[in-house]
Design a protein around this motif. Structure first.
Motif, PDB file in Angstrom:
ATOM      1  N   GLU B 329      73.413 -49.728 -46.152  1.00  0.00           N
ATOM      2  CA  GLU B 329      72.941 -49.667 -44.758  1.00  0.00           C
ATOM      3  C   GLU B 329      74.097 -49.593 -43.793  1.00  0.00           C
ATOM      4  O   GLU B 329      74.053 -48.871 -42.788  1.00  0.00           O
ATOM      5  N   SER B 338      68.077 -38.958 -40.980  1.00  0.00           N
ATOM      6  CA  SER B 338      67.285 -40.165 -41.229  1.00  0.00           C
ATOM      7  C   SER B 338      66.402 -40.018 -42.466  1.00  0.00           C
ATOM      8  O   SER B 338      66.207 -40.959 -43.220  1.00  0.00           O
ATOM      9  N   LYS B 339      65.893 -38.817 -42.687  1.00  0.00           N
ATOM     10  CA  LYS B 339      65.001 -38.606 -43.819  1.00  0.00           C
ATOM     11  C   LYS B 339      65.754 -38.798 -45.139  1.00  0.00           C
ATOM     12  O   LYS B 339      65.285 -39.485 -46.057  1.00  0.00           O
ATOM     13  N   ASP B 342      66.572 -42.523 -45.586  1.00  0.00           N
ATOM     14  CA  ASP B 342      65.420 -43.302 -46.062  1.00  0.00           C
ATOM     15  C   ASP B 342      65.219 -43.122 -47.558  1.00  0.00           C
ATOM     16  O   ASP B 342      64.965 -44.075 -48.293  1.00  0.00           O
ATOM     17  N   THR B 346      65.435 -45.957 -50.413  1.00  0.00           N
ATOM     18  CA  THR B 346      64.290 -46.123 -51.324  1.00  0.00           C
ATOM     19  C   THR B 346      64.750 -46.051 -52.770  1.00  0.00           C
ATOM     20  O   THR B 346      64.334 -46.847 -53.618  1.00  0.00           O
TER      21      THR B 346
END
Lengths: 105, 379
Positions: B329, B338-339, B342, B346
């Motif tokens: 992070e 951002s995609k 993420d 994940t």
């Protein structure tokens, strides 16, 4: 030009053969002037089935024959034109002036 | 294809034990990190170069497609001109379609044929009339010869009568004179008959001449203006058809030139589109290098687990999950995508769908074309 005449009760048929052109005018005139005024029938038919060729003077002579027939109250028809004769009659729209049939009426 | 000697799909051997001294785990990880950094610099340059090639090719394609679009529009316009030109014709500054022209010409020709038929009839009437006149003139000539003969006989008889009269008067006789007088009377009657015949023939000749005159007048009076106008019209129509034909040839020639241009442009487009090969090769190199690095890391992780009995490679991520996430992070804060970020998070969390999601992340656009595709604005 050759021709022979055939008659029945109502109609005088003149069967033409060969060519109808300027050089035939004397014979044609004689035929018309000797036949139409004396005929007893009501109508006259020029059968053109054996006529091979016609030129503009031939067309002129047919129109004069038609005129002569009218002067003597006769009905005038053309019948069974073939080949070049048929094409010339169509081109000159003779059928607008003279009743024309594919077969003898 | 693999033309880069620095990149290989071969599995790298983990950092080997030195016979002199065995580097500790930390040293091995630092060495691996340095190697990774070196690799990443090279790969970044590769990706940047690929990106530049893709961008330049896309710009080139854009320009070439624009040119193609302009040429296609020009062709459209030409075909439209051609269609107009093939269906219309301009005569006396009036645009008319070919069907009208053909109808007009037909009408004109029919009128001309009617005139010829009329001329033929009147000409034959003239011939018939002149024949009659000729016959009558021949008869008149014969009659005149007869009159001449009778005149001569009358003349002789008159002389004889004069002689006989003189002789009779001297001899006291009357008969011979009477006979001669009778002959003269007969001749006179014949002359009168012939005169009547000549008069009759003259009348017929006169009528014939009048008829001929009348026929000639009819022919002469025939209004040839429509024919003259018809000829002018046909001349103009033929000239206009020839002009149209020349225009059509020019348009076709021009269209052929444009077709050649389009053909060359399509050739250039095809060449430009070969950037895909180049990009694929570059990305394959990157993929191979990343695979190599992943294998190297696996081996180093395995070596690390071998040295520490508390660690097990199968649950390593679970063991360090919080640390990895914290670090991730921190690093990924600077990541703009951002995609991708993420998905990365994940993946670290253990939901191993990253690979699958990556496959579906960018779906291929549909190849189905719609009728509005012509409206697509090129780049």
């Amino acid at each position: 030009m050759n021709y022979h005449i055939q008659t029945d009760e109502n109609t005088l048929h003149i069967h033409f053969q060969g060519r109808l052109q300027f050089e035939d005018h004397k014979e044609f005139k004689k035929l018309i002037h000797e036949t139409i005024p004396k005929m007893k029938q009501r109508q006259i038919v020029f059968n053109l089935s054996k006529m091979d060729f016609i030129d503009s003077s031939g067309i002129g002579m047919i129109l004069l024959a038609h005129e002569t027939a009218k002067e003597h109250d006769k009905t005038f028809h053309l019948a069974s034109a073939q080949g070049q004769v048929k094409r010339v009659l169509e081109l000159t729209r003779i059928s607008d002036l003279i009743a024309t049939y594919n077969k003898t009426p | 294809m693999n033309d880069n000697p620095n990149m290989t799909s071969q599995t790298i051997e983990p950092i080997k034990d030195s016979p002199a001294s065995q580097p500790d785990v930390m040293t091995q990880w630092i060495a691996l990190s340095l190697l990774q950094k070196n690799f990443f610099m090279t790969l970044t340059a590769e990706v940047q170069e690929t990106s530049d090639v893709v961008e330049n090719s896309a710009i080139g394609l854009s320009h070439q497609f624009q040119s193609l679009s302009h040429l296609a529009l020009e062709q459209n316009s030409r075909i439209s001109d051609l269609v107009d030109n093939m269906s219309n014709i301009e005569i006396d500054d009036q645009v008319q379609d070919y069907q009208n022209i053909i109808n007009s010409m037909n009408r004109v020709l029919e009128e001309m044929v009617s005139s010829i038929v009329l001329f033929s009839k009147e000409a034959m009437r003239l011939v018939f009339t002149l024949e009659e006149v000729n016959k009558d003139v021949c008869d008149m000539s014969k009659a005149l010869e007869n009159i001449d003969h009778i005149n001569k006989q009358t003349h002789y008889l008159a002389i004889n009568a004069a002689i006989e009269a003189k002789s009779s008067r001297s001899n006291g006789q009357q008969n011979s004179f009477d006979i001669i007088a009778q002959e003269i009377k007969e001749l006179s009657n014949n002359t009168s008959q012939l005169s009547e015949q000549v008069k009759d023939k003259t009348k017929r000749v006169s009528e014939g001449i009048n008829g001929t005159y009348s026929t000639l007048q009819k022919i002469a009076d025939t209004n040839l203006d429509p024919q003259i106008e018809a000829k002018k019209y046909i001349d103009k129509a033929i000239r206009a058809i020839v002009d149209n034909s020349n225009t059509q040839s020019d348009i076709m020639r021009s269209a052929l030139g444009t077709n050649e241009e389009i053909s060359k442009l399509v050739g250039r487009l095809t060449m430009t589109m070969q950037f895909q090969d180049f990009s694929k090769q570059k990305l394959q190199h990157v993929d191979e290098a990343l695979t190599f690095l992943m294998n190297a890391i696996d081996k180093q992780l395995s070596a690390t687990c071998d040295q520490d009995q508390n660690l097990n490679q199968s649950n390593l991520l679970d063991h360090y999950k919080d640390d990895v996430l914290f670090m991730a992070e921190e690093f990924l804060d600077d990541c703009g995508l951002s995609k991708v970020k993420d998905k990365f998070i994940t993946n670290i969390k253990g939901e191993n769908e990253f690979a699958e999601q990556s496959k579906n992340a960018y779906t291929t656009p549909s190849n189905d074309l719609t009728e509005n595709d012509n409206d697509i604005e090129l780049f």
